[in-house]
Design a protein around this motif. Structure first.
Motif, PDB file in Angstrom:
ATOM      1  N   CYS A   1       0.806  -1.227   0.000  1.00 40.47           N
ATOM      2  CA  CYS A   1       0.000   0.000   0.000  1.00 40.47           C
ATOM      3  C   CYS A   1       0.835   1.272   0.000  1.00 40.47           C
ATOM      4  O   CYS A   1       0.370   2.300  -0.484  1.00 40.47           O
ATOM      5  N   LYS A   2       2.071   1.241   0.522  1.00 41.18           N
ATOM      6  CA  LYS A   2       2.927   2.432   0.558  1.00 41.18           C
ATOM      7  C   LYS A   2       4.391   2.015   0.431  1.00 41.18           C
ATOM      8  O   LYS A   2       4.757   0.899   0.769  1.00 41.18           O
ATOM      9  N   PHE A   3       5.207   2.976  -0.031  1.00 39.95           N
ATOM     10  CA  PHE A   3       6.640   2.695  -0.073  1.00 39.95           C
ATOM     11  C   PHE A   3       7.451   3.964   0.136  1.00 39.95           C
ATOM     12  O   PHE A   3       6.971   5.076  -0.060  1.00 39.95           O
ATOM     13  N   LEU A   4       8.679   3.759   0.558  1.00 38.06           N
ATOM     14  CA  LEU A   4       9.661   4.824   0.720  1.00 38.06           C
ATOM     15  C   LEU A   4      10.964   4.285   0.160  1.00 38.06           C
ATOM     16  O   LEU A   4      11.387   3.182   0.520  1.00 38.06           O
ATOM     17  N   GLN A   5      11.590   5.041  -0.724  1.00 37.58           N
ATOM     18  CA  GLN A   5      12.836   4.585  -1.350  1.00 37.58           C
ATOM     19  C   GLN A   5      14.016   5.388  -0.827  1.00 37.58           C
ATOM     20  O   GLN A   5      13.967   6.612  -0.759  1.00 37.58           O
ATOM     21  N   THR A   6      15.069   4.678  -0.447  1.00 40.58           N
ATOM     22  CA  THR A   6      16.337   5.289  -0.071  1.00 40.58           C
ATOM     23  C   THR A   6      17.408   4.591  -0.891  1.00 40.58           C
ATOM     24  O   THR A   6      17.715   3.424  -0.650  1.00 40.58           O
ATOM     25  N   TYR A   7      17.923   5.306  -1.880  1.00 43.33           N
ATOM     26  CA  TYR A   7      18.860   4.744  -2.839  1.00 43.33           C
ATOM     27  C   TYR A   7      18.247   3.514  -3.488  1.00 43.33           C
ATOM     28  O   TYR A   7      17.207   3.612  -4.104  1.00 43.33           O
TER      29      TYR A   7
ATOM     30  N   GLN B   1      17.096  -4.002 -10.157  1.00 43.98           N
ATOM     31  CA  GLN B   1      16.781  -2.856 -11.011  1.00 43.98           C
ATOM     32  C   GLN B   1      15.846  -1.912 -10.249  1.00 43.98           C
ATOM     33  O   GLN B   1      14.623  -1.976 -10.383  1.00 43.98           O
ATOM     34  N   ALA B   2      16.422  -1.021  -9.444  1.00 47.42           N
ATOM     35  CA  ALA B   2      15.629  -0.140  -8.584  1.00 47.42           C
ATOM     36  C   ALA B   2      14.693   0.766  -9.385  1.00 47.42           C
ATOM     37  O   ALA B   2      13.538   0.963  -9.003  1.00 47.42           O
ATOM     38  N   LEU B   3      15.153   1.298 -10.502  1.00 51.62           N
ATOM     39  CA  LEU B   3      14.315   2.186 -11.307  1.00 51.62           C
ATOM     40  C   LEU B   3      13.108   1.435 -11.867  1.00 51.62           C
ATOM     41  O   LEU B   3      11.981   1.943 -11.838  1.00 51.62           O
ATOM     42  N   ASP B   4      13.312   0.223 -12.339  1.00 48.96           N
ATOM     43  CA  ASP B   4      12.198  -0.582 -12.855  1.00 48.96           C
ATOM     44  C   ASP B   4      11.211  -0.923 -11.738  1.00 48.96           C
ATOM     45  O   ASP B   4      10.003  -0.913 -11.955  1.00 48.96           O
ATOM     46  N   PHE B   5      11.720  -1.217 -10.542  1.00 53.39           N
ATOM     47  CA  PHE B   5      10.836  -1.530  -9.420  1.00 53.39           C
ATOM     48  C   PHE B   5      10.013  -0.305  -9.039  1.00 53.39           C
ATOM     49  O   PHE B   5       8.804  -0.402  -8.809  1.00 53.39           O
ATOM     50  N   GLN B   6      10.657   0.850  -9.023  1.00 55.27           N
ATOM     51  CA  GLN B   6       9.939   2.095  -8.722  1.00 55.27           C
ATOM     52  C   GLN B   6       8.859   2.352  -9.775  1.00 55.27           C
ATOM     53  O   GLN B   6       7.733   2.730  -9.447  1.00 55.27           O
ATOM     54  N   ARG B   7       9.165   2.131 -11.022  1.00 52.52           N
ATOM     55  CA  ARG B   7       8.173   2.307 -12.093  1.00 52.52           C
ATOM     56  C   ARG B   7       7.021   1.324 -11.935  1.00 52.52           C
ATOM     57  O   ARG B   7       5.867   1.670 -12.180  1.00 52.52           O
ATOM     58  N   TRP B   8       7.313   0.095 -11.525  1.00 49.31           N
ATOM     59  CA  TRP B   8       6.276  -0.904 -11.287  1.00 49.31           C
ATOM     60  C   TRP B   8       5.351  -0.439 -10.162  1.00 49.31           C
ATOM     61  O   TRP B   8       4.131  -0.504 -10.283  1.00 49.31           O
ATOM     62  N   LEU B   9       5.943   0.048  -9.060  1.00 49.23           N
ATOM     63  CA  LEU B   9       5.140   0.553  -7.947  1.00 49.23           C
ATOM     64  C   LEU B   9       4.261   1.721  -8.400  1.00 49.23           C
ATOM     65  O   LEU B   9       3.064   1.770  -8.094  1.00 49.23           O
ATOM     66  N   ASN B  10       4.851   2.654  -9.125  1.00 49.30           N
ATOM     67  CA  ASN B  10       4.098   3.813  -9.604  1.00 49.30           C
ATOM     68  C   ASN B  10       2.982   3.400 -10.563  1.00 49.30           C
ATOM     69  O   ASN B  10       1.875   3.943 -10.496  1.00 49.30           O
ATOM     70  N   HIS B  11       3.255   2.456 -11.440  1.00 48.81           N
ATOM     71  CA  HIS B  11       2.239   1.994 -12.388  1.00 48.81           C
ATOM     72  C   HIS B  11       1.016   1.441 -11.649  1.00 48.81           C
ATOM     73  O   HIS B  11      -0.123   1.639 -12.068  1.00 48.81           O
ATOM     74  N   HIS B  12       1.277   0.757 -10.535  1.00 42.83           N
ATOM     75  CA  HIS B  12       0.191   0.154  -9.769  1.00 42.83           C
ATOM     76  C   HIS B  12      -0.388   1.109  -8.724  1.00 42.83           C
ATOM     77  O   HIS B  12      -1.165   0.696  -7.860  1.00 42.83           O
ATOM     78  N   LYS B  13      -0.005   2.389  -8.839  1.00 43.27           N
ATOM     79  CA  LYS B  13      -0.546   3.450  -7.983  1.00 43.27           C
ATOM     80  C   LYS B  13      -0.337   3.173  -6.496  1.00 43.27           C
ATOM     81  O   LYS B  13      -1.217   3.431  -5.666  1.00 43.27           O
ATOM     82  N   ILE B  14       0.826   2.661  -6.177  1.00 40.10           N
ATOM     83  CA  ILE B  14       1.201   2.440  -4.782  1.00 40.10           C
ATOM     84  C   ILE B  14       1.783   3.747  -4.261  1.00 40.10           C
ATOM     85  O   ILE B  14       2.639   4.351  -4.900  1.00 40.10           O
ATOM     86  N   GLU B  15       1.271   4.185  -3.119  1.00 40.29           N
ATOM     87  CA  GLU B  15       1.618   5.501  -2.588  1.00 40.29           C
ATOM     88  C   GLU B  15       3.101   5.629  -2.272  1.00 40.29           C
ATOM     89  O   GLU B  15       3.662   4.830  -1.519  1.00 40.29           O
ATOM     90  N   ASP B  16       3.717   6.661  -2.833  1.00 42.39           N
ATOM     91  CA  ASP B  16       5.095   7.026  -2.521  1.00 42.39           C
ATOM     92  C   ASP B  16       5.011   8.001  -1.349  1.00 42.39           C
ATOM     93  O   ASP B  16       4.527   9.124  -1.502  1.00 42.39           O
ATOM     94  N   ILE B  17       5.448   7.591  -0.182  1.00 37.80           N
ATOM     95  CA  ILE B  17       5.311   8.402   1.026  1.00 37.80           C
ATOM     96  C   ILE B  17       5.986   9.759   0.871  1.00 37.80           C
ATOM     97  O   ILE B  17       5.453  10.779   1.292  1.00 37.80           O
ATOM     98  N   ARG B  18       7.139   9.796   0.244  1.00 39.19           N
ATOM     99  CA  ARG B  18       7.868  11.053   0.070  1.00 39.19           C
ATOM    100  C   ARG B  18       7.040  12.058  -0.744  1.00 39.19           C
ATOM    101  O   ARG B  18       6.960  13.229  -0.404  1.00 39.19           O
ATOM    102  N   VAL B  19       6.394  11.595  -1.790  1.00 39.38           N
ATOM    103  CA  VAL B  19       5.562  12.464  -2.630  1.00 39.38           C
ATOM    104  C   VAL B  19       4.323  12.905  -1.861  1.00 39.38           C
ATOM    105  O   VAL B  19       3.930  14.075  -1.918  1.00 39.38           O
ATOM    106  N   SER B  20       3.728  12.005  -1.114  1.00 40.77           N
ATOM    107  CA  SER B  20       2.532  12.342  -0.331  1.00 40.77           C
ATOM    108  C   SER B  20       2.830  13.417   0.704  1.00 40.77           C
ATOM    109  O   SER B  20       2.049  14.346   0.879  1.00 40.77           O
TER     110      SER B  20
END
Length: 75
Positions: A19-25, A44-63
């Motif tokens: 439901c939520k994520f926070l990325q550090t490096y 592949q951190a960038l691909d994982f981040q894109r996967w999370l974003n595609h599935h509309k999983i909340e990025d805590i930093r952006v929120s």
């Protein structure tokens, strides 16, 4: 890489379980829908981040940034 699939290679959880994520490096701290907090370091951190974003999983930093009234109300 297809970001539309519900599973990401090397990650054991379905997109609906996160439901939520926070990325550090290259480390992701994720909150699962059952309340558990887990850490994941994908190859592949960038691909994982894109996967999370595609599935509309909340990025805590952006929120936090979007809900910080001190940033919004500055002249």
């Amino acid at each position: 890489m297809s970001f539309t699939k519900p599973y990401f290679a090397g990650f054991e959880y379905h997109s609906h379980e996160v439901c939520k994520f926070l990325q550090t490096y290259s480390t992701f701290t994720l909150m699962l829908t059952n309340g558990a907090i887990i850490h994941h370091q994908p190859e592949q951190a960038l691909d994982f981040q894109r996967w999370l974003n595609h599935h509309k999983i909340e990025d805590i930093r952006v929120s936090i940034r979007n809900n910080d009234t001190t940033l919004v109300n500055q002249p």
